[in-house]
Scaffold this active site. Structure first.
Site, PDB file in Angstrom:
ATOM      1  CG  ASP A 173       8.028 -11.029   5.704  1.00  0.00           C
ATOM      2  OD1 ASP A 173       7.650 -12.201   6.143  1.00  0.00           O
ATOM      3  OD2 ASP A 173       8.198 -10.059   6.400  1.00  0.00           O
ATOM      4  CG  HIS A 226       3.833  -7.590  11.875  1.00  0.00           C
ATOM      5  ND1 HIS A 226       2.681  -8.418  11.099  1.00  0.00           N
ATOM      6  CD2 HIS A 226       4.800  -8.399  11.225  1.00  0.00           C
ATOM      7  CE1 HIS A 226       3.075  -9.612  10.774  1.00  0.00           C
ATOM      8  NE2 HIS A 226       4.398  -9.336  10.732  1.00  0.00           N
ATOM      9  CB  SER A 253      10.857  -5.931  16.470  1.00  0.00           C
ATOM     10  OG  SER A 253      11.510  -5.990  15.294  1.00  0.00           O
ATOM     11  CG  ASN A 297       9.721 -13.407   9.976  1.00  0.00           C
ATOM     12  OD1 ASN A 297      10.345 -14.486  10.024  1.00  0.00           O
ATOM     13  ND2 ASN A 297       8.832 -13.356   9.110  1.00  0.00           N
ATOM     14  CB  THR A 298      14.074  -9.143  12.920  1.00  0.00           C
ATOM     15  OG1 THR A 298      13.753 -10.306  14.142  1.00  0.00           O
ATOM     16  CG2 THR A 298      14.492  -7.939  14.034  1.00  0.00           C
ATOM     17  CB  THR A 306       9.757  -3.157  14.283  1.00  0.00           C
ATOM     18  OG1 THR A 306       8.729  -3.487  13.425  1.00  0.00           O
ATOM     19  CG2 THR A 306      10.041  -1.971  15.107  1.00  0.00           C
TER      20      THR A 306
HETATM   21  P1  13P Z   1       8.336  -6.849  13.663  1.00  0.00           P
HETATM   22  O1  13P Z   1       7.734  -5.813  13.067  1.00  0.00           O
HETATM   23  O2  13P Z   1       8.424  -7.334  15.155  1.00  0.00           O
HETATM   24  O3  13P Z   1       9.887  -6.721  13.318  1.00  0.00           O
HETATM   25  O4  13P Z   1       7.841  -8.028  12.847  1.00  0.00           O
HETATM   26  C1  13P Z   1       8.452  -8.338  11.432  1.00  0.00           C
HETATM   27  C2  13P Z   1       7.934  -9.480  10.765  1.00  0.00           C
HETATM   28  O5  13P Z   1       7.006 -10.296  11.223  1.00  0.00           O
HETATM   29  C3  13P Z   1       8.023  -9.609   9.353  1.00  0.00           C
HETATM   30  O6  13P Z   1       7.291 -10.608   8.761  1.00  0.00           O
HETATM   31  O1  G3H Z   2       5.392  -8.256   8.089  1.00  0.00           O
HETATM   32  C1  G3H Z   2       5.743  -6.923   7.918  1.00  0.00           C
HETATM   33  C2  G3H Z   2       6.905  -6.571   7.673  1.00  0.00           C
HETATM   34  O2  G3H Z   2       7.673  -5.683   8.599  1.00  0.00           O
HETATM   35  C3  G3H Z   2       7.246  -5.798   6.171  1.00  0.00           C
HETATM   36  O3  G3H Z   2       6.597  -4.452   6.191  1.00  0.00           O
HETATM   37  O4  G3H Z   2       5.133  -4.277   4.473  1.00  0.00           O
HETATM   38  O5  G3H Z   2       5.901  -2.236   5.516  1.00  0.00           O
HETATM   39  O6  G3H Z   2       7.672  -3.709   4.047  1.00  0.00           O
HETATM   40  P1  G3H Z   2       6.332  -3.660   5.075  1.00  0.00           P
HETATM   41 ZN    ZN Z   3       5.378 -10.913   9.754  1.00  0.00          ZN
END
Ligand code: 13P
Ligand code: G3H
Ligand code: ZN
Length: 306
Positions: A81, A179, A212, A252-253, A255
Site C-alpha cells: 500500500d 485517510h 473507512s 481501502n480500509t 482506520t
Molecule cells: P482509511 O484511513 O479510511 O481506513 O483509509 C485507508 C487507506 O486508504 C489505506 O491505503
Molecule cells: O494509507 C494509509 C494507511 O492507513 C497506512 O497507514 O502508514 O500508518 O501504516 P500507516
Molecule cells: Zn490509502
C-alpha cells in the site's frame, strides 16, 4: 490461494462490486481479515504500508501472509500500500508480493507517469499487478501530511491519459475522501460526478482510498471504555455504495480496523482487570476486527464472489 489484482478486480468492475483491501501489520489483523473473507466466501486483498513493513519486518510479514494465503479457501492478494519508490516496490516483489502500489501522486504528472511505467515494466515480468494514484487525498499517507488545501481531485482527462500511458492494473482516484478517522467537518460529501466522468473514460478498476466508515457505534465502544475519539467521522455506507455503482472496484480500509482493535483491547482490559494473558486480550480484539471486516464485505458487495 495467492492471486494478484488482475485475477479479482476486472470482474468486480464488470459486475458492479468492489473488493476490500485491508491493512495489516501483525498476526491477529491478518487472521481477522482472511478469517472474515473465508467466512463470507469473498476474495480479499491484504495490504501492508511501508510503515507496517518496517514495524513487522519484510520477511516476517510477507512469509506470514503468503503462508496463510496459500492455505486459505479463498483468493488472497498480498499488496504493498502506498509504495513511495521503485526500490520498495521491487523489494516487495522479491519477497513474494503479488501486487504493489506505486504512489507518485505528489509528483508532477510527467514524473508520476515515468515512475509508474518503470514499476509496471519490472512487475509485468513477475506477474505482479501495479496500482497507481492520480490526484491527491487529504490526510496522512505514511509520514506525509497532506492538508485539505493541498488535496486535488483527480482530473478525468488526465486519468485517461495516465492509465493508457502507464498500463497500470488499477487506478486510485481522489474524489473527496481522506485517510484517518477525521474525514469530514460537516456533512460527508464525495464528488460522485467526477468519479462518473473518470469511469466513463477509464475502463480499468478504480480504487477508493480513505474509505473507512468510522461508524458511531464503534467510536462509542472505544469511548465507553476510556477512549477519547471525539468528532471522528468517516464515509457513510450509502456513499460507499454510490461510489461502487459508479466504477470503484477496490476499497481501502485501515482506520476501521484500528478502531475495532482499540475497542476490543479497551473493553477486554476494563472488563477483565485480573487477566494478563496477551492472547485473550488481542484475541478479543481480533474478534472485533473480524466483525468489522465482515460488515465491510457486505457493504462493498463482494460477499460470495470467491
Ligand atoms: P482509511 O484511513 O479510511 O481506513 O483509509 C485507508 C487507506 O486508504 C489505506 O491505503
Ligand atoms: O494509507 C494509509 C494507511 O492507513 C497506512 O497507514 O502508514 O500508518 O501504516 P500507516
Ligand atoms: Zn490509502
Amino acid at each position: 490461494m495467492l492471486v494478484n489484482l488482475n485475477d479479482i478486480l476486472p470482474r468486480a468492475r464488470k459486475h458492479g462490486y468492489a473488493v476490500g483491501a485491508f491493512n495489516t501489520s501483525n498476526l491477529e489483523l491478518t487472521q481477522a481479515i482472511i478469517g472474515a473473507a473465508e467466512a463470507l466466501k469473498a476474495p480479499v486483498i491484504v495490504a501492508t504500508s511501508e510503515k507496517a513493513i518496517t514495524y513487522a519486518g519484510i520477511e516476517n510479514i510477507s512469509s506470514m501472509v503468503m503462508g496463510m494465503a496459500k492455505r486459505a479457501r479463498i483468493p488472497v492478494c498480498l499488496h504493498l500500500d502506498h509504495g513511495a519508490s521503485y526500490e520498495v516496490c521491487r523489494e516487495c516483489m522479491k519477497h513474494g508480493y503479488t501486487s504493489v502500489m506505486i504512489d507518485a501522486s505528489h509528483m508532477s504528472l510527467k514524473e508520476n507517469v515515468r515512475l509508474t511505467r518503470k514499476v509496471v515494466r519490472y512487475a509485468r515480468k513477475r506477474n505482479v499487478s501495479v496500482e497507481a494514484e492520480i490526484g491527491r487525498l487529504a490526510g496522512i499517507e505514511d509520514d506525509l501530511q497532506v492538508s485539505k488545501a493541498e488535496a486535488v481531485y483527480t482530473d478525468p482527462d488526465e486519468a485517461k491519459k495516465f492509465a493508457e500511458e502507464t498500463e497500470c492494473a488499477a487506478l486510485a482516484v481522489a474524489i473527496g475522501t481522506s485517510h484517518g478517522a477525521y474525514k469530514f467537518k460537516g456533512k460527508p460529501k464525495l464528488r460522485i460526478d467526477i468519479l462518473k466522468d473518470i469511469a466513463r473514460l477509464v475502463r480499468i478498476p478504480l480504487v477508493l482510498h480513505g474509505a473507512s466508515g468510522v461508524k458511531p457505534a464503534w467510536i462509542n465502544r472505544v469511548n465507553k471504555f476510556g477512549g477519547k475519539l471525539a468528532h471522528a467521522r468517516g464515509v457513510p455506507d450509502d456513499l460507499i455504495m454510490q461510489a461502487v455503482r459508479s466504477g470503484i472496484a477496490k476499497i481501502n480500509t485501515d482506520t476501521d480496523l484500528r478502531i475495532a482493535f482499540t475497542a476490543g483491547v479497551r473493553e477486554y482490559l476494563i472488563k477483565n482487570p485480573k487477566d494478563f494473558d496477551s492472547r485473550k486480550i488481542v484475541g478479543h480484539a481480533r474478534d472485533m476486527i473480524k466483525q468489522v471486516v465482515e460488515d465491510r464485505i457486505e457493504v462493498f458487495g463482494f460477499i460470495n464472489q470467491a
